[in-house]
Design a protein around this motif. Structure first.
Motif, PDB file in Angstrom:
ATOM      1  N   VAL A 214      29.939  17.995 -32.740  1.00  0.00           N
ATOM      2  CA  VAL A 214      28.542  18.096 -33.162  1.00  0.00           C
ATOM      3  C   VAL A 214      27.952  16.689 -33.272  1.00  0.00           C
ATOM      4  N   ILE A 215      26.841  16.466 -32.602  1.00  0.00           N
ATOM      5  CA  ILE A 215      26.164  15.178 -32.700  1.00  0.00           C
ATOM      6  C   ILE A 215      24.763  15.399 -33.245  1.00  0.00           C
ATOM      7  N   LEU A 216      24.459  14.708 -34.325  1.00  0.00           N
ATOM      8  CA  LEU A 216      23.112  14.751 -34.892  1.00  0.00           C
ATOM      9  C   LEU A 216      22.487  13.387 -34.671  1.00  0.00           C
ATOM     10  N   SER A 217      21.337  13.384 -34.045  1.00  0.00           N
ATOM     11  CA  SER A 217      20.721  12.131 -33.630  1.00  0.00           C
ATOM     12  C   SER A 217      19.467  11.847 -34.452  1.00  0.00           C
ATOM     13  N   PHE A 218      19.447  10.676 -35.046  1.00  0.00           N
ATOM     14  CA  PHE A 218      18.314  10.300 -35.899  1.00  0.00           C
ATOM     15  C   PHE A 218      17.705   8.982 -35.426  1.00  0.00           C
TER      16      PHE A 218
ATOM     17  N   LYS B 271      35.435  20.333 -37.700  1.00  0.00           N
ATOM     18  CA  LYS B 271      34.847  19.802 -36.475  1.00  0.00           C
ATOM     19  C   LYS B 271      34.587  18.310 -36.600  1.00  0.00           C
TER      20      LYS B 271
ATOM     21  N   SER C  73      18.662  10.641 -42.489  1.00  0.00           N
ATOM     22  CA  SER C  73      19.977  10.759 -41.864  1.00  0.00           C
ATOM     23  C   SER C  73      21.073  10.577 -42.908  1.00  0.00           C
TER      24      SER C  73
ATOM     25  N   PHE D   7      32.023  15.577 -36.457  1.00  0.00           N
ATOM     26  CA  PHE D   7      30.576  15.366 -36.584  1.00  0.00           C
ATOM     27  C   PHE D   7      30.265  13.888 -36.373  1.00  0.00           C
TER      28      PHE D   7
ATOM     29  N   GLN E 105      34.472  17.865 -43.142  1.00  0.00           N
ATOM     30  CA  GLN E 105      34.584  17.779 -41.695  1.00  0.00           C
ATOM     31  C   GLN E 105      35.029  16.360 -41.329  1.00  0.00           C
TER      32      GLN E 105
ATOM     33  N   TYR F 208      27.006  11.260 -36.600  1.00  0.00           N
ATOM     34  CA  TYR F 208      25.607  11.013 -36.928  1.00  0.00           C
ATOM     35  C   TYR F 208      25.169   9.751 -36.207  1.00  0.00           C
TER      36      TYR F 208
ATOM     37  N   PHE G 118      31.524  19.093 -46.993  1.00  0.00           N
ATOM     38  CA  PHE G 118      32.038  20.164 -46.147  1.00  0.00           C
ATOM     39  C   PHE G 118      33.394  19.842 -45.511  1.00  0.00           C
TER      40      PHE G 118
ATOM     41  N   GLU H 285      20.890  11.114 -46.014  1.00  0.00           N
ATOM     42  CA  GLU H 285      20.911  12.283 -46.907  1.00  0.00           C
ATOM     43  C   GLU H 285      21.747  13.414 -46.306  1.00  0.00           C
ATOM     44  N   VAL H 286      21.670  13.586 -44.991  1.00  0.00           N
ATOM     45  CA  VAL H 286      22.504  14.609 -44.343  1.00  0.00           C
ATOM     46  C   VAL H 286      23.977  14.219 -44.445  1.00  0.00           C
TER      47      VAL H 286
ATOM     48  N   ILE I 246      25.292  14.943 -48.011  1.00  0.00           N
ATOM     49  CA  ILE I 246      25.472  16.383 -48.249  1.00  0.00           C
ATOM     50  C   ILE I 246      26.630  16.909 -47.396  1.00  0.00           C
ATOM     51  N   GLY I 247      26.654  16.450 -46.147  1.00  0.00           N
ATOM     52  CA  GLY I 247      27.677  16.925 -45.210  1.00  0.00           C
ATOM     53  C   GLY I 247      29.085  16.559 -45.637  1.00  0.00           C
TER      54      GLY I 247
END
Lengths: 135, 130
Positions: free
Chosen positions: A131-135, A5, A24, A7, A36, A9, A34, A26-27, A30-31
């Motif tokens: 996928v959107i991760l918002s920090f 997918k 953020s 992603f 992606q 950030y 995977f 750190e994600v 780790i991410g």
């Protein structure tokens, strides 16, 4: 893996003062394991996360600014920075640290990871994501 | 639809954990699945069983524990964020040489990989924060 997918950030906060920027990152680290399709966006005060010459000695907080330069080693090499956010804060691309990656599809040529985009382009980039991760 | 939820602000200070709770309840009522809720940043503080809000206020931790139990939601607390903020389960307390643990029923401490995995495995990821 069929379920790769896109992603994104989204980093909207200054690097220090709150923990959002550090957690953020750190994600992102780790991410990266995977496999992606990962990109980072920097807008609003988030553009300050990439400014060069940061020195946190006076506030007694770890300086994580150098970590951004290691992202290329994790195959994270799309760092979109919003031009309007830079301009609104009196910044230009020259105020940002140089972040390079080696392009494996181009004989490992060194290329810049930071891409300055307009606000309208940023909206398009966001629309393309899964996928959107918002920090 | 499978929906993954992230809560990234602390309870009582911020409405994120409440709004997420109402969102999840509504989504489940509509027939959607919510396999996992991930707690990050100050959101990890939802998971302490030691909070004692006034009797006439909602109890955010209990709300989540009950909802998760009823619907089989996997509630994951980020370990790195939890350790910074003093959230420990029995194993971590022992490993870190601490004299107490405080994780409430229904929550488990695990890594950020669980957040990424949730993003991969769900149809939508919805983040509640600032």
């Amino acid at each position: 893996m069929s379920d790769t997918k896109k992603f994104l950030y989204v980093n909207r906060k200054a690097p220090y003062g709150t923990i959002y920027a550090l957690e953020s990152l750190e994600v992102v680290l780790i991410g990266a394991a995977f496999e992606q399709d990962v990109a980072l966006a920097f807008l609003d005060d988030g553009v300050f996360q990439l400014t060069k010459g940061q020195d946190t000695a006076g506030i007694g907080v770890k300086n994580f600014s150098p970590t951004f330069r290691a992202l290329g080693d994790y195959d994270v090499n799309k760092l979109y920075v919003e031009r309007e956010s830079l301009e609104e804060r009196g910044l230009t691309e020259d105020d940002l640290q140089e972040i390079m990656y080696e392009d494996e599809d181009d004989d490992w040529a060194e290329k810049p990871s930071i891409r300055i985009v307009s606000r309208a382009e940023m909206a398009e980039i966001m629309a393309e994501q899964d996928v959107i991760l918002s920090f | 639809m499978k929906i993954g939820v992230v809560i990234s602000e602390g309870p009582y200070t911020h409405q994120a954990a409440d709004t997420a709770y109402h969102f999840v309840k509504a989504a489940l009522a509509k027939g959607h699945e919510v396999p996992r809720v991930f707690f990050y940043h100050d959101g990890v503080n939802v998971a302490t069983r030691l909070s004692v809000p006034p009797q006439d206020e909602r109890n955010i931790q209990k709300n989540w524990t009950e909802l998760a139990k009823e619907h089989g939601i996997d509630m994951v607390v980020c370990i790195a964020a939890a350790q910074r903020r003093g959230l420990l389960d029995e194993n971590e307390a022992e490993r870190q040489g601490k004299d107490a643990n405080n994780i409430a029923e229904g929550f488990r401490i695990s890594g950020l990989g669980q957040l990424i995995e949730m993003g991969i495995q769900t149809d939508r990821l919805v983040m509640f924060g600032d």
